[in-house]
Design an enzyme around this catalytic site. Structure first.
Site, mmCIF file in Angstrom:
data_model
loop_
_atom_site.group_PDB
_atom_site.id
_atom_site.type_symbol
_atom_site.label_atom_id
_atom_site.label_comp_id
_atom_site.label_asym_id
_atom_site.label_seq_id
_atom_site.Cartn_x
_atom_site.Cartn_y
_atom_site.Cartn_z
ATOM 1 N N SER A 244 -9.839 1.991 3.202
ATOM 2 C CA SER A 244 -8.984 2.803 2.373
ATOM 3 C C SER A 244 -7.998 2.016 1.525
ATOM 4 O O SER A 244 -7.484 2.542 0.542
ATOM 5 C CB SER A 244 -8.189 3.777 3.256
ATOM 6 O OG SER A 244 -7.277 3.060 4.067
ATOM 7 N N SER B 144 -10.073 -0.463 7.242
ATOM 8 C CA SER B 144 -9.461 -0.258 5.925
ATOM 9 C C SER B 144 -8.801 -1.482 5.301
ATOM 10 O O SER B 144 -8.390 -1.438 4.142
ATOM 11 C CB SER B 144 -8.439 0.871 5.979
ATOM 12 O OG SER B 144 -9.097 2.110 6.040
ATOM 13 N N LYS C 186 0.857 -1.185 0.000
ATOM 14 C CA LYS C 186 0.000 0.000 0.000
ATOM 15 C C LYS C 186 0.896 1.238 0.000
ATOM 16 O O LYS C 186 1.945 1.243 0.661
ATOM 17 C CB LYS C 186 -0.878 -0.029 1.257
ATOM 18 C CG LYS C 186 -1.896 1.112 1.358
ATOM 19 C CD LYS C 186 -2.769 0.955 2.615
ATOM 20 C CE LYS C 186 -3.828 2.042 2.707
ATOM 21 N NZ LYS C 186 -4.676 1.902 3.923
#
Lengths: 95, 487
Positions: free
Chosen positions: B154, B178, B79
């Site tokens: 997210s 998330s 990420k």
């Protein structure tokens, strides 16, 4: 809980954020809605409850006072928008 | 025609160890998949072709030399919230669009040391603030199961990339859901470990008392392999926990006879899509067949988790994001007329709408005269929520329920309504407030879109969670499903 336009401006100043005049009303509406959601907390009596700031209520761990890192000033300063002679440059503060 | 993308990390690792495929071949295969498919998804912000192939070549040397760790040569994606030395680390914000990190996050260091290859950096909601991946400066990510819908957030880029098998696995972070929510919406196994299990060093901070790194994988077995490498005390993160890291793979095959599963009645209320409820109930019935015992429980304060979270997380974010001031790194506005103008415009122009909203909420609740009414109150509610879990874990081993109230929603459907977006995390947020470990496991489909079963465990019981998830995956094959356009 309702936040008006003047309050949005005050909060933006506190947060050091420039907000476009045209967006202020929508911030006022959204922030008010969020605070209404948050206000559900008030329905609960929390007298005597110890606030929780961390899942384990631990104290800060300390380490030996020894050198663990080395100087990388040039690497770090290379990331800055403006530098000179090892200093970060910002707009003039004093005349 | 090779089909490496249909293989799990565990399978790929075995093939690499046996010399059936090289890391360079595998890495090139996934780089090609990204090149040929990601225009449909926008799941990557940066692809590291050259570096990945160089890392893969190194890993091949280690494999040839023998005794290489299990994940050696396996390519994954990180990420874009994890700092990566020499590689752009943007947190999906204009603020960090020009930021090339001068160091690695500990998660990245640990993966590198284990011989894992980094394919690239995945898209996400800006500064991890969002539940749909629509707040990214680089544009939204699409859900591979239906590109008109969101992948969740997210960590939406990581979820979409693994769901479309553009990477065999990816890292993510979970502050309020998330990892678990996008894992549910994309049909993946998502793991958020106990707070402090994995170091937060070099993971760009959103809400420091809630943030935790974890994984997106196809299987629980893969999550165990990744967690083995990621976990542990880190001197660079004083909140990382000094507790032995077990081998998370050893417990996977234990049978579940007598396992006590708690079902909180609050997680099956009117807010839950009835079809999603049916899928979750079917998964629980599967556990019953495996010998587990179902216990009805209550988490009476769970309805307060979203309100408390939207005080605590913004308060911490307003403090954490004060470091972005246009002085030492990141975005600086053009032609500032004075210092204050520079701060205000750099931040005003560098941050997106949702980030600004949360900073302002945080600044408000922490401001003079409001602290007790908001922040302190929220911390007291946080204690009540955590105590609910403590009481529940006296009676049960794990808690199960839906991960999200619905399947993936349409792009744009909630983007103008922050409150309805926030409620996407209604079942996941309490777990972060308490600091517990949680997973989402693929449990079926509603209208062709995946549904996740959320499993929450007691502190540091990741081994048990993974065991519980693995046993389900031995009896079902939802986790094997690949979206048609990417099969």
């Amino acid at each position: 809980m309702s936040i008006d336009i003047d309050e949005v401006k005050k909060i933006a100043k506190l947060a050091c954020l420039n907000v476009d005049e045209a967006d202020i009303q929508s911030y006022a509406t959204n922030l008010s809605n969020i605070l209404d959601l948050v206000a559900q907390m008030n329905a609960v009596d929390t007298t005597g409850v110890t606030p929780m700031s961390h899942p384990f209520d631990v104290v800060q761990r300390l380490r030996e006072d020894v050198v663990t890192d080395f100087n990388r000033r040039e690497d770090f300063m290379a990331l800055a928008p403006e530098t000179e002679d090892g200093l970060y440059l910002v707009p003039k503060v004093l005349e | 025609m090779s089909n490496y993308h249909t293989k799990s990390v565990t399978e790929l690792s075995a093939m690499l160890q046996a010399g059936e495929v090289s890391s360079v071949e595998l890495t090139q295969y996934f780089l090609d998949r990204i090149k040929n498919n990601d225009d449909k998804l926008n799941s990557f912000i940066t692809v590291c072709e050259e570096q990945a192939l160089a890392q893969a070549a190194e890993s091949d040397e280690k494999l040839k030399a023998g005794n290489a760790p299990l994940l050696t040569g396996v390519p994954i994606a990180h990420k874009d919230i994890f700092c990566t030395d020499g590689v752009k680390t943007s947190c999906a914000s204009k603020m960090l669009d020009n930021f090339v990190s001068p160091y690695d996050a500990t998660v990245v260091t640990n993966m590198r040391a284990a011989g894992v290859v980094m394919l690239g950096k995945t898209n996400m909601d800006e500064f991890a603030m969002g539940s749909s991946n629509e707040t990214s400066f680089y544009g939204g990510v699409k859900n591979p199961w239906d590109t008109l819908t969101v992948p969740g957030g997210s960590s939406g880029g990581s979820a979409a990339a693994v769901a479309a098998r553009l990477a065999p696995a990816a890292t993510g972070t979970d502050t309020g859901g998330s990892i678990r929510q996008p894992a549910a919406l994309c049909g993946l196994t998502g793991l958020k470990p106990t707070y402090g299990r994995v170091s937060r060093y070099g993971m760009i901070a959103f809400a420091s008392s809630l943030d935790q790194a974890g994984t997106f994988t196809q299987t629980a077995e893969d999550s165990a392999l990744m967690l083995n490498v990621m976990s542990g005390l880190d001197e660079k993160d004083s909140t990382s926990v000094d507790k032995e890291v077990p081998d998370y793979t050893t417990n996977l095959n234990q049978d579940l006879k007598g396992l006590k599963i708690g079902l909180p009645k609050e997680y099956f209320d009117e807010g839950l899509n009835a079809d999603v409820a049916k899928v979750v109930e079917a998964a629980i019935a599967e556990y019953k067949k495996m010998g587990a015992e179902i216990v009805d429980i209550s988490l009476p304060n769970s309805h307060l988790s979203v309100p408390a979270y939207y005080v605590i997380a913004p308060a911490e974010c307003s403090s954490n994001l004060s470091r972005f001031d246009g002085v030492r790194f990141g975005y600086r506005c053009d032609d500032p007329k004075d210092l204050e103008d520079m701060y205000k415009r750099s931040r005003g122009e560098g941050f997106g709408e949702e980030v600004k909203r949360r900073i302002m909420i945080g600044a408000y609740v922490l401001s003079a005269g409001y602290y007790d009414a908001y922040y302190l109150k929220a911390q007291k509610i946080r204690r009540l929520i955590s105590d609910d879990f403590k009481a529940a874990f006296e009676k049960v081993d794990v808690i199960m329920g839906p991960t999200a109230p619905d399947v993936a929603f349409k792009i744009g459907e909630k983007s103008d309504d922050p409150i309805s977006m926030y409620l996407s995390d209604i079942y996941t947020i309490a777990v972060n407030l308490a600091g517990l470990p949680g997973m989402s496991v693929p449990a079926g489909f509603v209208n062709g879109l995946p549904v996740g079963l959320q499993i929450t465990g007691n502190y540091f019981k990741e081994s048990q969670l993974l065991n519980v998830a693995h046993q389900y995956q031995k009896n079902t094959d939802w986790h094997r499903a690949i979206p048609e356009d990417f099969s």
